[in-house]
Design a protein around this motif. Structure first.
Motif, PDB file in Angstrom:
ATOM      1  N   GLY A 145      -7.642  -7.822 -14.865  1.00  0.00           N
ATOM      2  CA  GLY A 145      -8.558  -6.962 -15.613  1.00  0.00           C
ATOM      3  C   GLY A 145      -9.969  -6.984 -15.051  1.00  0.00           C
ATOM      4  O   GLY A 145     -10.607  -5.942 -14.897  1.00  0.00           O
ATOM      5  N   ILE A 146     -10.480  -8.174 -14.731  1.00  0.00           N
ATOM      6  CA  ILE A 146     -11.822  -8.282 -14.155  1.00  0.00           C
ATOM      7  C   ILE A 146     -11.865  -7.561 -12.812  1.00  0.00           C
ATOM      8  O   ILE A 146     -12.802  -6.807 -12.518  1.00  0.00           O
ATOM      9  CB  ILE A 146     -12.256  -9.767 -13.999  1.00  0.00           C
ATOM     10  N   SER A 147     -10.859  -7.760 -12.003  1.00  0.00           N
ATOM     11  CA  SER A 147     -10.791  -7.109 -10.700  1.00  0.00           C
ATOM     12  C   SER A 147     -10.789  -5.584 -10.848  1.00  0.00           C
ATOM     13  O   SER A 147     -11.520  -4.873 -10.148  1.00  0.00           O
ATOM     14  CB  SER A 147      -9.535  -7.584  -9.966  1.00  0.00           C
ATOM     15  N   MET A 148      -9.985  -5.079 -11.784  1.00  0.00           N
ATOM     16  CA  MET A 148      -9.907  -3.633 -12.009  1.00  0.00           C
ATOM     17  C   MET A 148     -11.223  -3.099 -12.573  1.00  0.00           C
ATOM     18  O   MET A 148     -11.648  -1.999 -12.215  1.00  0.00           O
ATOM     19  CB  MET A 148      -8.742  -3.305 -12.948  1.00  0.00           C
ATOM     20  N   ALA A 149     -11.870  -3.860 -13.437  1.00  0.00           N
ATOM     21  CA  ALA A 149     -13.159  -3.429 -14.000  1.00  0.00           C
ATOM     22  C   ALA A 149     -14.207  -3.333 -12.895  1.00  0.00           C
ATOM     23  O   ALA A 149     -14.989  -2.382 -12.845  1.00  0.00           O
ATOM     24  CB  ALA A 149     -13.607  -4.393 -15.102  1.00  0.00           C
ATOM     25  N   GLN A 150     -14.215  -4.315 -11.995  1.00  0.00           N
ATOM     26  CA  GLN A 150     -15.163  -4.300 -10.879  1.00  0.00           C
ATOM     27  C   GLN A 150     -14.890  -3.127  -9.942  1.00  0.00           C
ATOM     28  O   GLN A 150     -15.812  -2.483  -9.452  1.00  0.00           O
ATOM     29  CB  GLN A 150     -15.088  -5.622 -10.102  1.00  0.00           C
ATOM     30  N   MET A 151     -13.634  -2.846  -9.712  1.00  0.00           N
ATOM     31  CA  MET A 151     -13.240  -1.793  -8.786  1.00  0.00           C
ATOM     32  C   MET A 151     -13.515  -0.390  -9.340  1.00  0.00           C
ATOM     33  O   MET A 151     -13.976   0.494  -8.626  1.00  0.00           O
ATOM     34  CB  MET A 151     -11.736  -1.940  -8.470  1.00  0.00           C
ATOM     35  N   HIS A 152     -13.236  -0.180 -10.638  1.00  0.00           N
ATOM     36  CA  HIS A 152     -13.263   1.172 -11.212  1.00  0.00           C
ATOM     37  C   HIS A 152     -14.425   1.445 -12.162  1.00  0.00           C
ATOM     38  O   HIS A 152     -14.626   2.586 -12.551  1.00  0.00           O
ATOM     39  CB  HIS A 152     -11.945   1.454 -11.934  1.00  0.00           C
ATOM     40  N   ASN A 153     -15.155   0.414 -12.578  1.00  0.00           N
ATOM     41  CA  ASN A 153     -16.260   0.563 -13.518  1.00  0.00           C
ATOM     42  C   ASN A 153     -15.899   1.511 -14.667  1.00  0.00           C
ATOM     43  O   ASN A 153     -16.464   2.606 -14.788  1.00  0.00           O
ATOM     44  CB  ASN A 153     -17.524   1.035 -12.792  1.00  0.00           C
ATOM     45  N   PRO A 154     -14.961   1.117 -15.527  1.00  0.00           N
ATOM     46  CA  PRO A 154     -14.490   2.015 -16.587  1.00  0.00           C
ATOM     47  C   PRO A 154     -15.565   2.301 -17.634  1.00  0.00           C
ATOM     48  O   PRO A 154     -16.528   1.561 -17.776  1.00  0.00           O
ATOM     49  CB  PRO A 154     -13.319   1.235 -17.201  1.00  0.00           C
ATOM     50  N   ASP A 155     -15.354   3.393 -18.361  1.00  0.00           N
ATOM     51  CA  ASP A 155     -16.253   3.767 -19.453  1.00  0.00           C
ATOM     52  C   ASP A 155     -15.924   2.986 -20.719  1.00  0.00           C
ATOM     53  O   ASP A 155     -16.768   2.851 -21.609  1.00  0.00           O
ATOM     54  CB  ASP A 155     -16.141   5.272 -19.720  1.00  0.00           C
ATOM     55  N   LEU A 156     -14.674   2.475 -20.807  1.00  0.00           N
ATOM     56  CA  LEU A 156     -14.226   1.727 -21.980  1.00  0.00           C
ATOM     57  C   LEU A 156     -13.036   0.867 -21.569  1.00  0.00           C
ATOM     58  O   LEU A 156     -12.300   1.227 -20.648  1.00  0.00           O
ATOM     59  CB  LEU A 156     -13.825   2.706 -23.098  1.00  0.00           C
ATOM     60  N   ILE A 157     -12.858  -0.250 -22.276  1.00  0.00           N
ATOM     61  CA  ILE A 157     -11.722  -1.149 -22.015  1.00  0.00           C
ATOM     62  C   ILE A 157     -10.992  -1.411 -23.319  1.00  0.00           C
ATOM     63  O   ILE A 157     -11.612  -1.700 -24.346  1.00  0.00           O
ATOM     64  CB  ILE A 157     -12.208  -2.493 -21.431  1.00  0.00           C
ATOM     65  N   THR A 158      -9.633  -1.295 -23.283  1.00  0.00           N
ATOM     66  CA  THR A 158      -8.826  -1.780 -24.406  1.00  0.00           C
ATOM     67  C   THR A 158      -8.254  -3.123 -23.961  1.00  0.00           C
ATOM     68  O   THR A 158      -7.790  -3.267 -22.824  1.00  0.00           O
ATOM     69  CB  THR A 158      -7.694  -0.811 -24.809  1.00  0.00           C
ATOM     70  N   LEU A 159      -8.297  -4.099 -24.852  1.00  0.00           N
ATOM     71  CA  LEU A 159      -8.010  -5.484 -24.471  1.00  0.00           C
ATOM     72  C   LEU A 159      -7.067  -6.168 -25.446  1.00  0.00           C
ATOM     73  O   LEU A 159      -7.352  -6.257 -26.642  1.00  0.00           O
ATOM     74  CB  LEU A 159      -9.341  -6.258 -24.424  1.00  0.00           C
TER      75      LEU A 159
END
Length: 122
Positions: free
Chosen positions: A38-52
């Protein structure tokens, strides 16, 4: 441009369900099966929102959330907890909405739209 949403959950059925639901609404989606990915994907894609999800092997939801908030470039991304686990962990801010599984699509879509500042239709 479509808003980007990162879905983090270790259950492949939930990942698939949420991905289909959000794509139908016109969102771009990315998925991760645990907090490390998840951290890797957040860094790569800079999402507008995350469901966790909270309860995952490896780095679970709480550790992911703490790590996310420590990274300046990711710290302001809104998060919605979608989990079958009990009460909110103390490390998760009270401003973070918690949605229980099974997911009610209407409820979660309304919440996502509100958090992204989009108009909510009845």
């Amino acid at each position: 441009m479509a808003k980007k949403i990162l879905i983090i959950d270790d259950d492949p059925e939930i990942l698939s369900y949420m991905e289909d639901l959000l794509k139908e609404e016109g969102y771009r989606t990315f998925t991760a099966k645990d907090g490390v990915e998840g951290i890797s994907m957040a860094q790569m894609h800079n999402p507008d929102l995350i469901t966790l999800d909270m309860d995952m092997p490896g780095r679970g939801g709480t550790m992911f959330y703490v790590k996310l908030r420590q990274e300046p470039s990711l710290a302001d991304i809104p998060v919605i907890v979608i989990s079958g686990v009990g009460p909110r962990p103390p490390a998760i801010s009270k401003s973070v909405p918690v949605v229980s599984k099974p997911v009610e699509s209407v409820k979660v879509l309304r919440l996502i739209k509100e958090m992204l500042g989009e108009s909510v239709t009845e």
